[in-house]
Design a protein around this motif. Structure first.
Motif, PDB file in Angstrom:
ATOM      1  N   ALA A   1      -4.351   0.034  11.081  1.00 22.07           N
ATOM      2  CA  ALA A   1      -5.779   0.175  11.405  1.00 22.07           C
ATOM      3  C   ALA A   1      -6.023   0.370  12.893  1.00 22.07           C
ATOM      4  CB  ALA A   1      -6.548  -1.046  10.898  1.00 22.07           C
TER       5      ALA A   1
ATOM      6  N   GLN B   1       1.858  -9.372   0.799  1.00 24.58           N
ATOM      7  CA  GLN B   1       0.766  -9.405   1.771  1.00 24.58           C
ATOM      8  C   GLN B   1       0.086 -10.775   1.746  1.00 24.58           C
ATOM      9  OE1 GLN B   1       1.788  -6.829   3.508  1.00 24.58           O
ATOM     10  NE2 GLN B   1      -0.292  -6.172   3.871  1.00 24.58           N
TER      11      GLN B   1
ATOM     12  N   LEU C   1      -4.601  -6.941   2.297  1.00 23.55           N
ATOM     13  CA  LEU C   1      -4.690  -6.743   3.745  1.00 23.55           C
ATOM     14  C   LEU C   1      -3.580  -7.531   4.412  1.00 23.55           C
ATOM     15  CD1 LEU C   1      -7.833  -7.477   2.625  1.00 23.55           C
ATOM     16  CD2 LEU C   1      -8.307  -6.561   4.852  1.00 23.55           C
TER      17      LEU C   1
ATOM     18  N   SER D   1      -3.229  -3.660   8.267  1.00 24.46           N
ATOM     19  CA  SER D   1      -2.940  -2.782   7.136  1.00 24.46           C
ATOM     20  C   SER D   1      -3.852  -3.118   5.962  1.00 24.46           C
ATOM     21  CB  SER D   1      -1.476  -2.909   6.719  1.00 24.46           C
ATOM     22  OG  SER D   1      -1.163  -4.247   6.390  1.00 24.46           O
ATOM     23  N   TYR D   2      -4.122  -2.082   5.165  1.00 31.61           N
ATOM     24  CA  TYR D   2      -5.021  -2.216   4.020  1.00 31.61           C
ATOM     25  C   TYR D   2      -4.625  -1.205   2.953  1.00 31.61           C
ATOM     26  CZ  TYR D   2      -9.149  -1.592   1.096  1.00 31.61           C
ATOM     27  OH  TYR D   2      -9.993  -1.493   0.015  1.00 31.61           O
TER      28      TYR D   2
ATOM     29  N   GLY E   1      -6.336  -0.356  -1.053  1.00 28.62           N
ATOM     30  CA  GLY E   1      -7.263  -0.762  -2.105  1.00 28.62           C
ATOM     31  C   GLY E   1      -7.489   0.358  -3.096  1.00 28.62           C
TER      32      GLY E   1
ATOM     33  N   GLN F   1     -11.072   3.083  11.448  1.00 27.46           N
ATOM     34  CA  GLN F   1     -11.015   1.625  11.432  1.00 27.46           C
ATOM     35  C   GLN F   1     -10.681   0.956  12.760  1.00 27.46           C
ATOM     36  OE1 GLN F   1     -12.160   0.107   8.901  1.00 27.46           O
ATOM     37  NE2 GLN F   1     -12.177   1.800   7.462  1.00 27.46           N
TER      38      GLN F   1
ATOM     39  N   VAL G   1      -6.692  -7.590  11.330  1.00 30.71           N
ATOM     40  CA  VAL G   1      -6.234  -6.827  10.174  1.00 30.71           C
ATOM     41  C   VAL G   1      -5.581  -5.547  10.684  1.00 30.71           C
ATOM     42  CG1 VAL G   1      -6.959  -5.526   8.130  1.00 30.71           C
ATOM     43  CG2 VAL G   1      -7.979  -7.769   8.610  1.00 30.71           C
TER      44      VAL G   1
ATOM     45  N   CYS H   1      -7.766  -5.052  -3.496  1.00 26.61           N
ATOM     46  CA  CYS H   1      -7.052  -4.655  -2.287  1.00 26.61           C
ATOM     47  C   CYS H   1      -6.188  -5.772  -1.737  1.00 26.61           C
ATOM     48  CB  CYS H   1      -8.048  -4.200  -1.228  1.00 26.61           C
ATOM     49  SG  CYS H   1      -9.148  -5.521  -0.669  1.00 26.61           S
TER      50      CYS H   1
ATOM     51  N   PHE I   1     -13.542  -2.020   4.460  1.00 19.99           N
ATOM     52  CA  PHE I   1     -12.541  -1.004   4.152  1.00 19.99           C
ATOM     53  C   PHE I   1     -12.783  -0.515   2.723  1.00 19.99           C
ATOM     54  CE2 PHE I   1     -10.467  -3.166   7.597  1.00 19.99           C
ATOM     55  CZ  PHE I   1      -9.505  -2.327   8.119  1.00 19.99           C
ATOM     56  N   CYS I   2     -13.143  -1.454   1.833  1.00 19.05           N
ATOM     57  CA  CYS I   2     -13.279  -1.176   0.400  1.00 19.05           C
ATOM     58  C   CYS I   2     -14.338  -0.130   0.085  1.00 19.05           C
ATOM     59  CB  CYS I   2     -13.579  -2.466  -0.358  1.00 19.05           C
ATOM     60  SG  CYS I   2     -12.251  -3.697  -0.259  1.00 19.05           S
TER      61      CYS I   2
END
Length: 168
Positions: free
Chosen positions: A98, A45, A136, A117-118, A120, A104, A115, A134, A82-83
């Motif tokens: 997202a 990533q 992203l 994808s994520y 964490g 999101q 963004v 995380c 997101f976190c």
């Protein structure tokens, strides 16, 4: 009371632990950046972060791959975080795409910054969930259990490091 039983973003113990860590220490930041970079590379990533979630914002004392305003600000408003979901749930938070995620899709990090994808996992020090480790990316991504295990290894290393820099 267990952290998951209340909004852990406003727990006094959590803030006391956070306040006891000098997140501006240059050596700590260098070491956190290295963990963020290693995790981003291992998961393929472009962005890796160490995020600390406050009550109105999240800050990134460790990062890799941030550009533009995100690199300059080294944080975001809590509403864009997101976190915060990993912090309040105490569990990994994963968003494969997202733009298709109810929570999101309207997030400015998605609509403006791209963004997609994520993934964490929580960072825990002295029983307090302080933030998340995380990654992203700009493309949709299905994260595997192996990916989450790599994030957990990084989060454990971050937790130990933050404990080293914690005043008592």
């Amino acid at each position: 009371m267990h952290p998951r039983d209340q909004d852990s973003t406003v727990m006094p113990h959590r803030f006391a632990v956070l306040a006891g860590i000098d997140l501006d220490d240059p050596e700590l930041r260098r070491r956190l950046d290295a963990i963020a970079e290693r995790t981003a590379h291992r998961l393929g990533q472009p962005i890796g972060l160490v995020s600390m979630v406050l009550n109105t914002a999240q800050v990134f004392p460790g990062s890799y791959g941030l550009q533009g305003w995100l690199a300059e600000m080294a944080g975001t408003p809590i509403e864009w975080s997101f976190c915060v979901n990993a912090v309040t749930s105490g569990a990994p938070y994963v968003v494969p795409d997202a733009t298709e995620d109810v929570k999101q899709a309207g997030n400015p990090l998605v609509t403006v910054d791209g963004v997609r994808s994520y993934a964490g996992v929580p960072i825990v020090v002295d029983g307090a969930i302080l933030g998340a480790h995380c990654v992203l990316g700009p493309d949709p991504r299905a994260f595997t259990e192996a990916d989450l295990a790599e994030l957990r290894r990084g989060a454990d290393e971050i937790s130990a490091l933050l404990e080293e820099y914690r005043s008592r």
